[in-house]
Design a protein around this motif. Structure first.
Motif, short mmCIF file in Angstrom:
data_model
loop_
_atom_site.label_atom_id
_atom_site.label_comp_id
_atom_site.label_asym_id
_atom_site.label_seq_id
_atom_site.Cartn_x
_atom_site.Cartn_y
_atom_site.Cartn_z
N ASN A 198 -3.20 4.35 7.35
CA ASN A 198 -3.97 3.90 8.51
C ASN A 198 -5.36 3.40 8.10
O ASN A 198 -5.85 2.40 8.62
CB ASN A 198 -4.09 5.02 9.53
N THR A 199 -5.98 4.11 7.15
CA THR A 199 -7.32 3.70 6.70
C THR A 199 -7.26 2.31 6.08
O THR A 199 -8.03 1.42 6.46
CB THR A 199 -7.86 4.70 5.64
N VAL A 200 -6.39 2.12 5.11
CA VAL A 200 -6.37 0.85 4.37
C VAL A 200 -5.94 -0.31 5.27
O VAL A 200 -6.46 -1.42 5.15
CB VAL A 200 -5.46 0.96 3.11
N ILE A 201 -5.02 -0.03 6.22
CA ILE A 201 -4.54 -1.11 7.09
C ILE A 201 -5.58 -1.47 8.16
O ILE A 201 -5.81 -2.64 8.45
CB ILE A 201 -3.18 -0.74 7.73
N ASN A 202 -6.25 -0.45 8.71
CA ASN A 202 -7.13 -0.72 9.85
C ASN A 202 -8.60 -0.97 9.50
O ASN A 202 -9.31 -1.61 10.26
CB ASN A 202 -7.04 0.44 10.86
N ASP A 203 -9.05 -0.44 8.35
CA ASP A 203 -10.44 -0.68 7.95
C ASP A 203 -10.48 -2.02 7.19
O ASP A 203 -10.02 -2.11 6.05
CB ASP A 203 -10.92 0.47 7.06
N LYS A 204 -11.07 -3.02 7.84
CA LYS A 204 -11.02 -4.38 7.29
C LYS A 204 -11.68 -4.53 5.93
O LYS A 204 -11.41 -5.48 5.20
CB LYS A 204 -11.68 -5.35 8.29
N ARG A 205 -12.59 -3.60 5.60
CA ARG A 205 -13.31 -3.74 4.34
C ARG A 205 -12.39 -3.72 3.12
O ARG A 205 -12.64 -4.38 2.13
CB ARG A 205 -14.36 -2.62 4.21
N TYR A 206 -11.29 -2.96 3.21
CA TYR A 206 -10.35 -2.90 2.09
C TYR A 206 -9.75 -4.29 1.83
O TYR A 206 -9.67 -4.74 0.69
CB TYR A 206 -9.26 -1.86 2.34
N LYS A 207 -9.33 -4.93 2.92
CA LYS A 207 -8.74 -6.27 2.79
C LYS A 207 -9.80 -7.25 2.26
O LYS A 207 -9.51 -8.07 1.36
CB LYS A 207 -8.22 -6.72 4.16
N GLU A 208 -11.01 -7.16 2.81
CA GLU A 208 -12.08 -8.08 2.37
C GLU A 208 -12.36 -7.91 0.88
O GLU A 208 -12.53 -8.89 0.15
CB GLU A 208 -13.36 -7.81 3.17
N ASN A 209 -12.44 -6.65 0.45
CA ASN A 209 -12.71 -6.41 -0.98
C ASN A 209 -11.57 -6.91 -1.86
O ASN A 209 -11.80 -7.47 -2.93
CB ASN A 209 -12.98 -4.93 -1.23
N ALA A 210 -10.35 -6.68 -1.41
CA ALA A 210 -9.19 -7.16 -2.18
C ALA A 210 -9.24 -8.68 -2.28
O ALA A 210 -8.95 -9.26 -3.34
CB ALA A 210 -7.90 -6.69 -1.54
N GLU A 211 -9.62 -9.32 -1.20
CA GLU A 211 -9.70 -10.79 -1.21
C GLU A 211 -10.83 -11.27 -2.12
O GLU A 211 -10.72 -12.31 -2.76
CB GLU A 211 -9.86 -11.33 0.21
N ARG A 212 -11.92 -10.52 -2.14
CA ARG A 212 -13.03 -10.86 -3.04
C ARG A 212 -12.56 -10.79 -4.50
O ARG A 212 -12.82 -11.69 -5.30
CB ARG A 212 -14.20 -9.89 -2.81
N LEU A 213 -11.82 -9.73 -4.83
CA LEU A 213 -11.29 -9.60 -6.20
C LEU A 213 -10.33 -10.75 -6.51
O LEU A 213 -10.32 -11.28 -7.61
CB LEU A 213 -10.58 -8.25 -6.38
#
Lengths: 528, 528
Positions: free
Chosen positions: A428-443
């Motif tokens: 739930n954290t990784v799917i709903n907290d947008k920062r994880y997706k943003e950081n993955a996209e930055r990488l």
């Protein structure tokens, strides 16, 4: 021939030189190391080179019996494939279940026993090729221009030196980076460069810096102990006094299988090239069945779950617990798992013996990747900008996941203490907290936006060594210094001695003057 | 929108992103620094960017009055071009004639005076732009995405920070590499990394290593003394407590104008990119007159001679002595010299006010390049594989020539003590000993055989910073450590304290046990 004609000839020469086919010899390692090496081999084929892999009869991953464009030079070893498999299982079991549970002493005993077996087996592999004079002659006649070795399995460097050809390493890490530091002269200030396997980041508290230095010393001692067993063997084979570390240090180029999207920024040397993600490529369309399942997830998307190529099964209890958690999320789940179907498997989860992992991670509906934290899988997730949940199992995996967590692209769970709620919360954290997706996209942007992609860079440097017979212009003079010279201990001792001498002389002078003064005053007093 | 459509849109977006034109602000420096910067500017134009150069009214090399594609933002300074010229002449005179002849105390006094003038002038340049609110507003409105600065002239970083844009340095060297080491956190183990300007190579004797450490300490002290004068100014301008070094250390990328054909292999950081020879390009055909003169040299070939853009004339005595030497060789000589014609000029030597140096060095008849050892000239010789005779004059030139000598591609002469025979001998050695040519050609191969050429690489990283608003993923955590944390002095002190405590406790325990033993024995004795 005028000036212009000369230039045309020179350009044509350069072109011919760049497309000339060379013979490359490969010294592979097992598991995901071989999977990674194959990508380089494919690119070498693409560029018209001939590739020969030297492989022993007990190899587990290098399938030399299937038809392939690779020439396999198979040599006998004095143990069976089962013995080697048992050794691998022993290591995995120790790392996954025992390392954190055994007492210090039992852990040390167990680890020493595994290492002793490992050294024995690797020695037999070395013997297998180095005493096979017929094969050695054949290899010598094949006129290889370079040997590419994964130093996790020793002897590639020894074979290259014996054949008189330059060699290149492709490497993810060594225990505590001791090989890179002590043999490759890679500087690693312990204040901000965490020792590999330490599970520390580059921003350490005081206590963590103390711990990092302790790890560094421990790994140095351990590595020196392990290497010492090889020193006499290497000297004997090469017919001159040398050491394991000295021979390893002769690598022309170290292709490190990470990049700055994964690695913490750190000092490195010009002959260290970071080629992380060299196997990354755009996703191909999925099979109709997979695409339908993925599309059926609707707006929720899918979760891709794999614990890598080395762990096929889990205990029934663990599998049930995981399946239970996966059933509690609205996403569909694709789980790469070849064990028995868990009883608690929910309808949203499908098991697959094999998954096209890269194509799935590149699918726009993929929301998260649950991974054991192997570098190959992590890099596919980075490339496609997919955030991760890490359930690291062994070797560098816990450390890898610390990197991804520090970069804000992952949540890490403990495999041993894992429970259903932990996994549901993490999902739930990784799917709903947008920062994880943003950081993955930055990488992902960092990985994709390089002057030259990692695979091209790796092959460029292999071909550079072929073209020029080495890359000595990148080799630091540190290799010719002893450890105390490298750290300037002799200079510091000399400067301290100078200061001490000056202080001593000044003190003596002062005392002499004082005595003279006192003497004069004494005489004066007497006269008075 | 299906999967495939999404990918097409994404690719188109990436393409548009890569060709978008950005506004680049340039903070230039004088002399050959500006010549080098212009090559980057040209490439930025080629790639469709808009370039604005911030230049002061007393600038000597940046010709802002001629028509150009560059937008010049000219700001007033409180001194004239003549004052600036005098300052430059003073530095050159000190370096060429006085540095090695004056006593230690006079040299120190003279150097301090020059540095004080320099700081005063540079402060006025900074004031010129930072108090020009109208210009600052205009620059802010221009929405620059990056500032490219040569840190030899301070304030570029201050201007960028004030405008809130990322900045990149392009740099050959700082005094003793103090800027790179102390502000950029570039590691430089003194055992094999010679301090810049030290005229040492990477292979040092014990005495040289002592000297290298002394230089390192001296340059650190000197730089800290110079920078301290700027600290309050930087704090005032930015409106928060900061230092010169901290602001400098915020550079996203350091484009270092050397490469491993010139540099000794050394540790570096991922945000340091070595782009030496970025101005190198193939030779163009010579003018008819030059080509005829060059061809007239027959099999002997020609010698190209230039002392760079900053030294136009020599004393009559020096010029005669050199002309005399040049007359004694069978080669034809092309001498870039704007002074009076020396009386001893031989028929084989021709004087030119200006020479197409790169085209001449790329001519197959060129046998040797006599150079003052500026990096630009050296790189043209490296690119074309021409061996050198160095007559270094000032700044990094003696150090540069030590590099070329160590790589076997040059003979070095002393400008002050130079006599006719020295020059004749040097010419005969470099022309007749084939090793010089071979080594120069080896360096040329290294320069030409890179994954990406230097100019493309420099522009790649400038555009990277534009695309991503910085390159923070390359910035080492060392920047957030204090000097004692960086060197682990706190950890070492703690570990020493731990060892001392253990030793102390053990001693106390031993003493306690001994006392108890003695006590028991004493009682026993008493009882007996």
């Amino acid at each position: 021939m005028d000036n212009m004609q000369l230039r045309v000839v020179f350009t044509a020469f350069l072109f011919l030189q760049s497309v000339s086919s060379d013979n490359v010899l490969i010294w592979p390692a097992e598991g995901s190391h071989w999977i990674n090496m194959k990508h380089i081999i494919e690119e070498l084929f693409e560029r018209g080179h001939n590739v020969t892999v030297a492989v022993h009869t007990a190899a587990l991953y290098v399938n030399y019996s299937e038809p392939s464009a690779i020439t396999f030079e198979v040599f006998e070893v004095q143990f069976t494939r089962d013995t080697y498999k048992d050794f691998m299982t022993d290591i995995l079991h120790f790392w996954i279940y025992e390392e954190r549970n055994l007492s210090y002493w039992d852990r040390y005993k167990k680890f020493s026993a595994i290492m002793t077996t490992g050294t024995k087996l690797h020695r037999q592999i070395c013997d297998g090729i180095l005493t096979n004079h017929k094969l050695l002659e054949k290899l010598e006649e094949s006129k290889f221009t370079v040997l590419l070795s994964d130093p996790v399995q020793p002897c590639g460097e020894l074979l290259a030196t014996k054949l008189g050809i330059p060699f290149i390493f492709t490497l993810r890490f060594s225990f505590g980076s001791a090989l890179e530091r002590l043999c490759g002269q890679l500087p690693a200030p312990p204040s901000y460069v965490p020792v590999s396997m330490s599970e520390l980041s580059d921003r350490m508290t005081f206590a963590q810096r103390v711990q990092n230095i302790q790890y560094s010393i421990m790994y140095d001692l351990m590595s020196n102990w392990l290497w010492r067993e090889w020193d006499s063997y290497y000297s004997e084979v090469l017919g001159k006094p040398t050491t394991f570390c000295e021979t390893m240090g002769k690598a022309e180029i170290w292709l490190i299988r990470t990049y700055w999207d994964f690695e913490f920024p750190r000092p490195f040397l010009p002959n260290f090239v970071f080629v992380g993600g060299l196997h990354c490529r755009p996703a191909k369309p999925l099979s109709q069945e997979l695409e339908e399942f993925v599309q059926s997830s609707g707006e929720h998307g899918v979760v891709v779950f794999s614990l890598g190529s080395m762990v096929k099964n889990l205990t029934a209890e663990k599998a049930n617990m995981i399946a239970d958690a996966l059933g509690q999320i609205p996403q569909k789940v694709l789980w790469s798992y070849s064990g028995d179907q868990p009883k608690t498997l929910a309808p949203n989860t499908k098991l697959y013996k094999w998954l096209p992992q890269n194509d799935l991670l590149g699918h726009p509906k993929t929301r998260v990747f649950i991974t054991h934290g192997g570098t190959n899988g992590i890099y596919e997730a980075i490339y496609h900008g997919v955030p991760m949940i890490g359930i690291p199992l062994f070797a560098d995996q816990p450390d890898n996941m610390v990197h991804m967590k520090a970069k804000g692209a992952a949540v890490v769970l403990n495999f041993i203490t894992l429970n259903t709620q932990d996994l549901v919360d993490a999902l739930n954290t990784v799917i709903n907290d947008k920062r994880y997706k943003e950081n993955a996209e930055r990488l992902s942007r960092i990985q994709r936006d390089q002057p030259m992609n990692s695979l091209e860079q790796a092959v460029f440097w292999i071909e550079f060594v072929m073209r020029h017979g080495g890359a000595q212009h990148l080799r630091p003079a540190a290799h010719s210094l002893s450890w105390y010279q490298y750290h300037c201990l002799d200079v510091i001792a000399f400067l301290c001695a100078c200061v001490a001498a000056v202080v001593f002389l000044l003190t003596k002078c002062c005392m002499f003057c004082c005595r003279r003064c006192r003497g004069t005053r004494g005489k004066k007093n007497k006269t008075e």
